[in-house]
Design a protein around this motif. Structure first.
Motif, PDB file in Angstrom:
ATOM      1  N   LEU A 253      27.289   2.122  -5.070  1.00  0.00           N
ATOM      2  CA  LEU A 253      27.154   3.581  -5.039  1.00  0.00           C
ATOM      3  C   LEU A 253      26.900   3.999  -3.592  1.00  0.00           C
ATOM      4  O   LEU A 253      25.902   3.607  -2.993  1.00  0.00           O
ATOM      5  CB  LEU A 253      26.004   4.042  -5.931  1.00  0.00           C
ATOM      6  N   LEU A 254      27.803   4.799  -3.049  1.00  0.00           N
ATOM      7  CA  LEU A 254      27.682   5.259  -1.667  1.00  0.00           C
ATOM      8  C   LEU A 254      27.003   6.620  -1.631  1.00  0.00           C
ATOM      9  O   LEU A 254      27.324   7.507  -2.417  1.00  0.00           O
ATOM     10  CB  LEU A 254      29.069   5.358  -1.013  1.00  0.00           C
TER      11      LEU A 254
ATOM     12  N   GLN B  75      22.421   8.065   7.184  1.00  0.00           N
ATOM     13  CA  GLN B  75      23.292   9.240   7.177  1.00  0.00           C
ATOM     14  C   GLN B  75      24.735   8.901   7.548  1.00  0.00           C
ATOM     15  O   GLN B  75      25.687   9.391   6.932  1.00  0.00           O
ATOM     16  CB  GLN B  75      22.745  10.275   8.164  1.00  0.00           C
ATOM     17  N   THR B  76      24.934   8.059   8.566  1.00  0.00           N
ATOM     18  CA  THR B  76      26.267   7.713   9.053  1.00  0.00           C
ATOM     19  C   THR B  76      26.389   6.213   9.225  1.00  0.00           C
ATOM     20  O   THR B  76      25.562   5.584   9.898  1.00  0.00           O
ATOM     21  CB  THR B  76      26.547   8.398  10.412  1.00  0.00           C
ATOM     22  N   ILE B  77      27.430   5.630   8.624  1.00  0.00           N
ATOM     23  CA  ILE B  77      27.683   4.189   8.722  1.00  0.00           C
ATOM     24  C   ILE B  77      29.130   3.972   9.144  1.00  0.00           C
ATOM     25  O   ILE B  77      30.062   4.486   8.521  1.00  0.00           O
ATOM     26  CB  ILE B  77      27.420   3.478   7.378  1.00  0.00           C
TER      27      ILE B  77
ATOM     28  N   LYS C 238      21.825  -0.980  -0.986  1.00  0.00           N
ATOM     29  CA  LYS C 238      20.666  -0.157  -1.306  1.00  0.00           C
ATOM     30  C   LYS C 238      20.041   0.394  -0.040  1.00  0.00           C
ATOM     31  O   LYS C 238      19.655   1.567   0.038  1.00  0.00           O
ATOM     32  CB  LYS C 238      19.646  -0.982  -2.098  1.00  0.00           C
ATOM     33  N   TRP C 239      19.960  -0.453   0.975  1.00  0.00           N
ATOM     34  CA  TRP C 239      19.418  -0.033   2.267  1.00  0.00           C
ATOM     35  C   TRP C 239      20.294   1.059   2.885  1.00  0.00           C
ATOM     36  O   TRP C 239      19.795   2.048   3.438  1.00  0.00           O
ATOM     37  CB  TRP C 239      19.355  -1.249   3.188  1.00  0.00           C
ATOM     38  N   ALA C 240      21.627   0.905   2.762  1.00  0.00           N
ATOM     39  CA  ALA C 240      22.566   1.833   3.383  1.00  0.00           C
ATOM     40  C   ALA C 240      22.522   3.221   2.753  1.00  0.00           C
ATOM     41  O   ALA C 240      22.936   4.203   3.382  1.00  0.00           O
ATOM     42  CB  ALA C 240      23.988   1.274   3.296  1.00  0.00           C
TER      43      ALA C 240
END
Length: 471
Positions: free
Chosen positions: A58-59, A41-43, A35-37
């Motif tokens: 869900l991404l 914007q970029t991981i 949820k935090w992610a």
């Protein structure tokens, strides 16, 4: 940073880019992380040992990459915001159709889908049509099956297509003619069959064509020589027959210097925000399978087929070739001397054919291992231990390909003589008036020659007498 997953991340409220590449994390991703992610914007979590089930995730990040980790379960759900998704080398499973046919609140913007080295299964569904923005698609090294669907040609923006090391069957779909920007096709390691289509020569942007380890048969189409940008041609381990096309020397990219070639391959690189996505390719060189990316060797691999005839005499024109493998075929004749012009060659395998004569002498060729020439009983000279006798020493003109041309010269000369002779004599035999005129002409010539000779001798005798009297 590891081995525990960093819990302090959940206190970060204004973070836009999360880069935890090779951070030494050996832990399960906590539930709160997803949820935090969704606000990041970029991981990039590549090259750790992070685990977790992605089935219900869900991404939403524009760029999301978890390559080389321990994630399991089915593929996650995507929002339309995702542009680049990397999930290679995990333990993800399930039907590929469940992912490709998912419902989305909006039109997908996904350009890069990189998911090799997982356990995905099933056939490519018609839902592939929904991913029109794809430019790089890599589903290699999974458990996918069925035919490559014709609808794949509807992905007009494709630059690179990897479907290697699966169980695809059937032929290469004709619809790929529509993908005019294709720079890389990797269908190696499947169960594909049929002829290599001649239209593939229309793909002028194609730099890599890898069809190794399938069941293709028939001739190598000469249209393949139109691929002027080609830097890797790997057709090994099929049932191809016929001759090696002489026109391979026309592939100009293999005859130019390596630096611009690297730039050409890097043209497949996509830049999204700060990410530079580089293409890679799996190649077998020197018997070892390796992944090559930014620096790609110029490679021609036609090994383990049923090819016959000679190596093209002008193979040396492909001056910057770095890897040449023609082993395990039915090739014969002498190794052309022009091969010594391949001065960038660092891998050569001509073993197990029917080559004969002396191995051309050059510092480079003699530096290769004798195993690269083994299995050719009539071949001699270093690096083989078999010495060449005088009878085995090839005619230099034949080595350069002049022997064949000289034979045709003599044949042409003999044919011309016969045609000319019978053209004159035949006319004299069939035309009486011509025959009489011809022999009358010869009589006149004879009389003139006789008279000139008699006069000349009389003149010589007269001057000889005057000379003796004066003495």
């Amino acid at each position: 940073m590891g081995p525990r997953f960093p819990l302090w991340l959940q206190t970060q409220r204004s973070l836009q880019i999360l880069e935890l590449y090779e951070a030494g994390i050996v832990d399960t991703a906590p539930k709160w992380f997803w949820k935090w992610a969704s606000h990041i914007q970029t991981i990039n979590l590549d090259n750790n040992q992070i685990s977790g089930d992605l089935s219900q995730v869900l991404l939403n990040s524009t760029i999301f990459s978890i390559d080389s980790n321990c994630f399991t379960g089915q593929l996650p759900h995507l929002s339309p915001n995702v542009v680049a998704l990397g999930m290679s080398n995990n333990s993800l499973s399930g039907q590929i159709s469940s992912f490709l046919c998912q419902k989305m609140n909006g039109r997908s913007k996904l350009e890069i889908l990189y998911m090799p080295y997982n356990a995905l299964s099933g056939e490519l569904p018609h839902c592939l049509l929904h991913w029109q923005s794809l430019t790089h698609l890599n589903l290699g090294s999974n458990n996918l099956s069925g035919k490559i669907p014709e609808l794949i040609g509807s992905l007009f923006s494709l630059k690179a297509l990897h479907l290697h090391n699966n169980s695809f069957s059937g032929g290469i779909p004709l619809s790929l003619r529509n993908c005019t920007f294709l720079g890389l096709i990797d269908f190696g390691g499947n169960k594909l069959t049929g002829n290599i289509p001649s239209w593939i020569g229309e793909r002028t942007h194609l730099m890599v064509l890898r069809l190794t380890s399938n069941d293709f048969f028939g001739d190598i189409p000469p249209q393949i020589c139109r691929l002027s940008s080609l830097i890797v041609l790997d057709l090994a381990d099929n049932r191809l027959s016929g001759f090696i096309p002489k026109c391979l020397k026309n592939i100009s990219a293999m005859a130019t210097s390596p630096s611009p070639i690297d730039d050409k391959f890097n043209a497949l690189t996509d830049h999204i925000i700060y990410l530079s996505y580089r293409e890679d390719i799996l190649l077998v060189i020197k018997g070892r399978e390796s992944i090559y990316s930014s620096i790609l060797p110029l490679s021609l691999n036609l090994s383990r087929n049923n090819l016959m005839g000679r190596i093209p005499e002008k193979i040396g024109v492909i001056g910057y070739l770095e890897s040449l493998d023609l082993s395990n075929n039915h090739l014969s004749g002498e190794i052309p001397r022009s091969i010594i012009n391949l001065t960038f060659l660092n891998h050569l395998d001509l073993s197990y054919n029917n080559f004969s004569g002396r191995i051309p002498s050059s510092t480079q060729l003699q530096s290769f291992d004798d195993l690269d020439f083994i299995g050719n009983p009539e071949l001699c000279g270093a690096p083989l231990l078999k010495n060449c006798t005088e009878n085995e020493d090839p005619n230099p003109s034949d080595v350069n390909g002049d022997g064949f041309e000289r034979s045709w010269f003599y044949i042409g000369m003999a044919t011309g003589f016969i045609v000319s002779f019978w053209g004159v004599c035949g006319a004299l035999l069939w035309k009486r008036a011509w025959r009489h005129a011809y022999f009358k002409f010869l009589d006149n010539i004879k009389d003139r020659v006789y008279l000139a000779t008699v006069l000349k001798l009389s003149w010589l005798r007269y001057h000889f007498r005057r000379y003796r009297i004066s003495k």
